[in-house]
Design a protein around this motif. Sequence first.
Motif, short mmCIF file in Angstrom:
data_model
loop_
_atom_site.label_atom_id
_atom_site.label_comp_id
_atom_site.label_asym_id
_atom_site.label_seq_id
_atom_site.Cartn_x
_atom_site.Cartn_y
_atom_site.Cartn_z
N PHE A 31 0.84 -1.19 0.00
CA PHE A 31 0.00 0.00 0.00
C PHE A 31 0.88 1.25 0.00
O PHE A 31 2.03 1.21 0.46
CB PHE A 31 -0.93 0.00 1.22
CG PHE A 31 -1.99 -1.06 1.17
CD1 PHE A 31 -3.12 -0.90 0.39
CD2 PHE A 31 -1.84 -2.26 1.88
CE1 PHE A 31 -4.09 -1.89 0.31
CE2 PHE A 31 -2.80 -3.25 1.82
CZ PHE A 31 -3.93 -3.07 1.03
N ASP A 33 2.53 4.98 0.89
CA ASP A 33 2.94 5.56 2.18
C ASP A 33 1.86 6.46 2.76
O ASP A 33 1.61 6.44 3.97
CB ASP A 33 4.24 6.36 2.01
CG ASP A 33 5.44 5.45 1.75
OD1 ASP A 33 5.35 4.26 2.10
OD2 ASP A 33 6.44 5.93 1.20
N LEU A 35 -1.79 6.98 3.35
CA LEU A 35 -2.91 6.04 3.32
C LEU A 35 -3.87 6.32 4.47
O LEU A 35 -3.49 6.29 5.63
CB LEU A 35 -2.40 4.61 3.44
CG LEU A 35 -3.47 3.51 3.48
CD1 LEU A 35 -4.13 3.35 2.11
CD2 LEU A 35 -2.87 2.17 3.93
N CYS A 37 -7.26 4.48 5.54
CA CYS A 37 -7.96 3.26 5.14
C CYS A 37 -9.42 3.51 4.74
O CYS A 37 -10.01 2.73 3.99
CB CYS A 37 -7.88 2.21 6.24
SG CYS A 37 -8.74 2.62 7.77
N SER A 191 0.56 5.22 6.07
CA SER A 191 0.16 3.81 6.14
C SER A 191 0.45 3.22 7.52
O SER A 191 -0.27 2.32 7.99
CB SER A 191 0.87 2.99 5.06
OG SER A 191 2.27 3.01 5.25
N HIS A 214 -3.27 2.04 9.87
CA HIS A 214 -4.21 2.12 8.75
C HIS A 214 -3.94 1.00 7.76
O HIS A 214 -4.88 0.38 7.23
CB HIS A 214 -4.10 3.49 8.07
CG HIS A 214 -4.90 4.55 8.76
ND1 HIS A 214 -6.16 4.94 8.33
CD2 HIS A 214 -4.65 5.29 9.86
CE1 HIS A 214 -6.63 5.88 9.13
NE2 HIS A 214 -5.73 6.12 10.07
N LYS A 215 -2.68 0.70 7.49
CA LYS A 215 -2.39 -0.38 6.53
C LYS A 215 -2.80 -1.74 7.10
O LYS A 215 -3.21 -2.63 6.34
CB LYS A 215 -0.92 -0.38 6.13
CG LYS A 215 0.06 -0.75 7.24
CD LYS A 215 1.50 -0.77 6.72
CE LYS A 215 2.50 -1.11 7.82
NZ LYS A 215 3.90 -1.11 7.33
#
Length: 538
Positions: A31, A33, A35, A37, A191, A214-215
Motif C-alpha cells: 500500500f 505511504d 494512506l 484506510c 500507512s 491504517h495499513k
Amino acid sequence: MKHYDDNFTHDNLPPASLQAECFTGHSDFEFPDNLNCVEQLLDRHIAEGNGDKVAIRTFDITWTYNDLYEKANQIAHVLKDDLGFVSGNRVLIRSANNPMYVACWFGILKAGGVVVATMPLLREKELSVMTESAKISHAFSDYRLEDDILAVKSPFLKHVISFNGTGQGTSKLEVLMGNKPKTFNNYTTKSDSVAIIGFTSGTTGKPKMTAHYHKDILLICEAFPKYSLQPTTEDVFIGSPPLGFTFGLGGLVLFPFYFGASTFLLEKPSPDSLLQAIQDYKVTICFTAPTAWRVITTKVVDYDISSLRKCVSAGETLPIKVWDDWHDATGLKIIDGIGATEILHIFISSNEETMRKGATGLPIRGYEAKIVDAKGNEAPTGEAGRLAVRGVTGCKYLANEERQQKYVENGWNITGDIFRKDEDGYYWFVARGDDMIISSGYNISAIEVENVLLMHDAITECAVVGIPDEERGMLVCAYIVLKEKDKANDVFTKEIQDWFKASAAPYKYPRKICYMEALPKTETGKIQRFKLKKIIQA
C-alpha cells in the motif's frame, strides 16, 4: 516522525526491536505511504459510482454507501468544528452493532482520530480504566448506553456525545450533524499511522492496549477473506460478534466494505434473529462463535437458509460435534479459525479446498506459523508446543514493554495457545497455555475432554478446567449443562464417567462433574473458564 498533533499513540509504541517481524511478499499486500484506510473501504465506492448500492441493513434501516459516506463526513466535521478535536485524539465508541456505530467509526478516522471501539456490556469501571490508559478525550455513545460513560471521571475525557442508534429520532450528535457539509477532506494519515486501539479481554488491572495501523486494517482484508471467503459485491455478511471485538469488526465492516458487499447488523443477535435475517435478506456469509453454531443447528430446520454459502467460527476452538451436526443439518462446512486482538484477525484457517475436519487449518495467505518449545526451539512434527506466528500484521502493545517482550520472541508472535502440527502442515488446537491439565503426570487437554463429552446425547454444553488436588496435582473437572436438567444426580454422574472411560483414554475422564443451568460467557461467546475455576475454589 510525527504522525498527529496529539502523538500519544506513536510515542507509546514499542521500539522496533521489540516488534514482530512483518513481511508482505505479495503485491496485494503493498500500500502507498500516504494512506487513510477509509478511502479504500468507503470513499472509493462513491468515486466509482456505486454510492446507491446498499451498504448496511438492519430489520428497520437501510443505508446506501452514499448514506454512510455523508454521515461519516458530517461526524468528522462535528469533531473538527465543534468538539475541540485535534488529529491523533483517541475517540471511544460505545454502542451495540448499528449503522450509527459504523458511521462514527469512519468519521473518526476521516478526521485523523484513533478509534477505541468498545463492547456494550462494559461498565463504568472498565470504561474508566480504558479512558485513563488510552487518555481518551472524546466519546460517542448510543443514548441508551450513555449512563456508564457519563459516570467516568477522568481529566482526559472532555466530550461525551450521544447518538440515536435506533435510527428513530435524534440525540446530540444528530443535531450537531444537521447543518454540516456532506463532504470532508480526509486527514492525510500515513500507512503506519495508528488507526485503532483494541483492548484485549480483561481490562481491569493493567490493561493491554493493542495498536493497529491504517495499513493493518487493509492488510487483513487481503488475507483471510481472499483465502477463505472469496467475497463478491453481491455478498451479504452477518454475525453475532460486537464491533468492539476485532473478529466482529473484520467480519461485519472491514471485509464487506473492502469488497463492495453489504452487511446486516443485529444489536441483539439471538440465534432466531440471525436465522430470520439470513432467510429474509438472503445473507451469504455468517460469522459467529461455536456456542452459537451449536444452538443455531437445533433451530435451522425452521428457516430457509439456502442463500448461505460461507460459515465462519472463531473465538474458541470449534468442537467436532458442532461441525458434524451443522454439516448434517445443512450440508455446509464451518470454517474454523484462530486469530488474536494482538494480530487483529484470523491467521490460521481453512477453505473449501484445504479443510480438514477437526483441524484449525493452515496459515492463511500473508502469515506463517510454527510450534516452539519453552526455549523457543521448533518442536518436532506432532509434538504439542507454543504457537508462534508472523506475517503482515503483528503485536504492538502500547505503553507496556514488559508485556510486549513476553508476546514477541525473536520476531515471532507467541499467542499463548498450545497447538500441534501434523505431517501435512495442519495445525490442531490443544489448549490455551493455561488450560493444560497435568494430573498424575499426564498432560490432558481440556478441549479434548470437552470434545468427548459433547458426543454424549444428554449433554448440551460443557467446559473443562483443572482444579488443584493434593494427591494428583490437578483434577479434571467438567461443568455440564444437560438437555434434561432433572437428570443431574450422582447416579448419572457415574454413568457419564463410565461412558467417557469407554469412549476415550480412561486417565482423561472428569473425576469431578458439576451441573449448571448455563455456562458463563463473554459478550463474544467465549466460555469464561476463570469464573468456573473460582466457583470450585470457593
